[in-house]
Scaffold this motif. Structure first.
Motif, PDB file in Angstrom:
ATOM      1  N   SER A 179      25.675  45.576  24.765  1.00  0.00           N
ATOM      2  CA  SER A 179      24.829  45.946  25.146  1.00  0.00           C
ATOM      3  C   SER A 179      23.828  45.742  26.603  1.00  0.00           C
ATOM      4  O   SER A 179      24.328  45.099  27.767  1.00  0.00           O
ATOM      5  CB  SER A 179      23.476  45.427  24.226  1.00  0.00           C
ATOM      6  OG  SER A 179      23.147  44.458  24.286  1.00  0.00           O
ATOM      7  N   VAL A 181      21.115  45.147  27.345  1.00  0.00           N
ATOM      8  CA  VAL A 181      20.218  43.446  27.505  1.00  0.00           C
ATOM      9  C   VAL A 181      21.432  42.503  27.775  1.00  0.00           C
ATOM     10  O   VAL A 181      20.647  42.318  28.567  1.00  0.00           O
ATOM     11  CB  VAL A 181      19.695  43.839  25.944  1.00  0.00           C
ATOM     12  CG1 VAL A 181      18.536  42.559  26.215  1.00  0.00           C
ATOM     13  CG2 VAL A 181      18.556  44.894  25.481  1.00  0.00           C
ATOM     14  N   ASP A 200       7.032  37.888  24.076  1.00  0.00           N
ATOM     15  CA  ASP A 200       8.284  37.462  23.097  1.00  0.00           C
ATOM     16  C   ASP A 200       7.722  38.263  21.866  1.00  0.00           C
ATOM     17  O   ASP A 200       8.726  38.558  20.933  1.00  0.00           O
ATOM     18  CB  ASP A 200       8.388  36.175  22.959  1.00  0.00           C
ATOM     19  CG  ASP A 200       8.744  35.432  24.014  1.00  0.00           C
ATOM     20  OD1 ASP A 200       9.357  35.995  24.826  1.00  0.00           O
ATOM     21  OD2 ASP A 200       8.634  33.914  24.400  1.00  0.00           O
ATOM     22  N   THR A 203       8.386  42.198  21.309  1.00  0.00           N
ATOM     23  CA  THR A 203       9.839  42.363  21.119  1.00  0.00           C
ATOM     24  C   THR A 203      10.475  42.182  20.629  1.00  0.00           C
ATOM     25  O   THR A 203      12.188  42.603  20.113  1.00  0.00           O
ATOM     26  CB  THR A 203      10.753  41.601  23.159  1.00  0.00           C
ATOM     27  OG1 THR A 203      10.351  40.626  22.826  1.00  0.00           O
ATOM     28  CG2 THR A 203      10.144  42.403  24.668  1.00  0.00           C
ATOM     29  N   ALA A 204      10.734  41.629  19.938  1.00  0.00           N
ATOM     30  CA  ALA A 204      10.556  40.812  18.634  1.00  0.00           C
ATOM     31  C   ALA A 204      11.225  41.508  17.186  1.00  0.00           C
ATOM     32  O   ALA A 204      11.894  42.160  17.188  1.00  0.00           O
ATOM     33  CB  ALA A 204      10.460  39.595  18.302  1.00  0.00           C
ATOM     34  N   ALA A 207      14.399  44.792  18.767  1.00  0.00           N
ATOM     35  CA  ALA A 207      15.043  43.250  19.092  1.00  0.00           C
ATOM     36  C   ALA A 207      16.351  43.337  17.328  1.00  0.00           C
ATOM     37  O   ALA A 207      16.852  43.689  16.536  1.00  0.00           O
ATOM     38  CB  ALA A 207      15.154  42.061  19.566  1.00  0.00           C
ATOM     39  N   ALA A 208      15.228  42.903  16.258  1.00  0.00           N
ATOM     40  CA  ALA A 208      15.562  42.790  14.812  1.00  0.00           C
ATOM     41  C   ALA A 208      15.785  44.003  14.561  1.00  0.00           C
ATOM     42  O   ALA A 208      16.503  43.958  13.794  1.00  0.00           O
ATOM     43  CB  ALA A 208      14.368  42.402  13.995  1.00  0.00           C
ATOM     44  N   ALA A 210      17.595  46.721  15.969  1.00  0.00           N
ATOM     45  CA  ALA A 210      18.102  46.846  17.112  1.00  0.00           C
ATOM     46  C   ALA A 210      19.783  45.876  16.260  1.00  0.00           C
ATOM     47  O   ALA A 210      20.569  46.476  16.078  1.00  0.00           O
ATOM     48  CB  ALA A 210      18.113  46.522  18.284  1.00  0.00           C
ATOM     49  N   ARG A 211      19.219  45.110  16.247  1.00  0.00           N
ATOM     50  CA  ARG A 211      20.320  44.626  15.545  1.00  0.00           C
ATOM     51  C   ARG A 211      20.884  44.758  14.116  1.00  0.00           C
ATOM     52  O   ARG A 211      21.891  44.403  13.789  1.00  0.00           O
ATOM     53  CB  ARG A 211      19.976  42.316  14.897  1.00  0.00           C
ATOM     54  CG  ARG A 211      21.230  42.032  14.460  1.00  0.00           C
ATOM     55  CD  ARG A 211      20.338  40.181  14.655  1.00  0.00           C
ATOM     56  NE  ARG A 211      21.208  39.427  14.211  1.00  0.00           N
ATOM     57  CZ  ARG A 211      22.906  39.047  14.807  1.00  0.00           C
ATOM     58  NH1 ARG A 211      23.017  39.481  15.661  1.00  0.00           N
ATOM     59  NH2 ARG A 211      23.729  38.480  14.255  1.00  0.00           N
ATOM     60  N   ASP A 233      26.748  38.329  18.450  1.00  0.00           N
ATOM     61  CA  ASP A 233      26.459  37.131  18.560  1.00  0.00           C
ATOM     62  C   ASP A 233      26.815  36.346  19.534  1.00  0.00           C
ATOM     63  O   ASP A 233      27.104  35.386  20.133  1.00  0.00           O
ATOM     64  CB  ASP A 233      25.985  35.748  17.454  1.00  0.00           C
ATOM     65  CG  ASP A 233      25.155  36.379  16.152  1.00  0.00           C
ATOM     66  OD1 ASP A 233      23.874  36.734  16.763  1.00  0.00           O
ATOM     67  OD2 ASP A 233      25.358  35.458  15.811  1.00  0.00           O
TER      68      ASP A 233
END
Length: 250
Positions: A179, A181, A200, A203-204, A207-208, A210-211, A233
């Motif tokens: 990715s 990032v 943080d 952006t959490a 990010a979650a 996107a995952r 991971d």
């Protein structure tokens, strides 16, 4: 007598008889099989379908040329055993080998990012027997998710191949270790670790999200949750090692 009037009368030509279109015999079907096998790999079932289409094409042409459908139907039924005999000859000669086809297709599709489940469905659609498909998918090792050894030293197990295929897909879709990032993190300045807690927290959630989307992509492609999470991971260096091993594996 008026020659002009005489010559103006046109006598219609007699209708041409329908051309003779004999049904393909053993020799013709054998040549059709050899021509196909010279260009494509296939299975017993696949070759049977090729020859059945050859017979169906003859039947359509014969009917269009004036043949009676009942006659062509009878001829088509009589060609069933001939097709079976030609296919058996190709198998005996080694020109058709379902096991070799399955192994080759497993390697090719895994390298394109197809999961074991997707590959199994592909083989089933081409008439490969379940046992032959399972043997091709089993791989050459028992330890799933082992640490990558030297490149090309051993066949991949089924789990290892699925992991590699998942990494191929993540690279295509720019997910996980591939990715933007993740790639940018390798070049991030040292002060990046000094970002405050508020940043943080901001952006959490993205990010979650996107995952979750990345997991969905891998799940829809047929990869199991453990395989998908390990692929996502993984760091870029280890991911590249696995991809190199996939490229070199027998």
């Amino acid at each position: 007598m008026n020659n002009a009037a005489h010559t103006s009368a046109v006598v219609p030509a007699p209708a041409r008889p329908a051309p003779d279109r004999p049904a393909p015999d053993h020799s013709a079907l054998r040549q059709a099989a050899l021509a196909h096998l010279a260009r494509f790999g296939t299975t017993r079932h696949g070759l049977e379908q090729v020859l059945l289409r050859r017979v169906a094409r003859w039947q359509r042409q014969a009917i269009a040329a004036g043949a009676e459908p009942d006659q062509t139907d009878a001829a088509t039924r009589q060609l069933g055993p001939v097709i079976a005999a030609v296919v058996a000859e190709m198998v005996a000669a080694g020109a058709v080998d379902d096991s070799a086809f399955a192994r080759s297709r497993v390697r090719r599709l895994a390298r394109s990012g197809r999961s074991g489940r997707a590959i199994a469905a592909h083989l089933a659609a081409r008439g490969v027997e379940a046992q032959v498909s399972a043997e091709a998918l089993a791989g050459g090792a028992d330890d799933d998710f082992a640490t990558p050894p030297g490149i090309g030293v051993a066949p991949l197990s089924a789990g290892e191949r699925d992991l590699c295929a998942a990494l191929v897909l993540t690279r295509k879709r720019r997910l996980g270790p591939f990715s933007p990032v993740a790639e940018g993190a390798d070049h991030a300045p040292d002060h990046a670790q000094d970002y405050d807690t508020a940043h943080d927290a901001d952006t959490a959630a993205p990010a979650a999200l996107a995952r979750g989307r990345a997991l969905g992509v891998l799940a829809r492609a047929g990869f199991g949750r453990d395989t998908a999470e390990r692929a996502l991971d993984m760091d870029a260096e280890e991911a590249q090692e696995w991809l190199e091993r996939l490229k070199s594996a027998p």
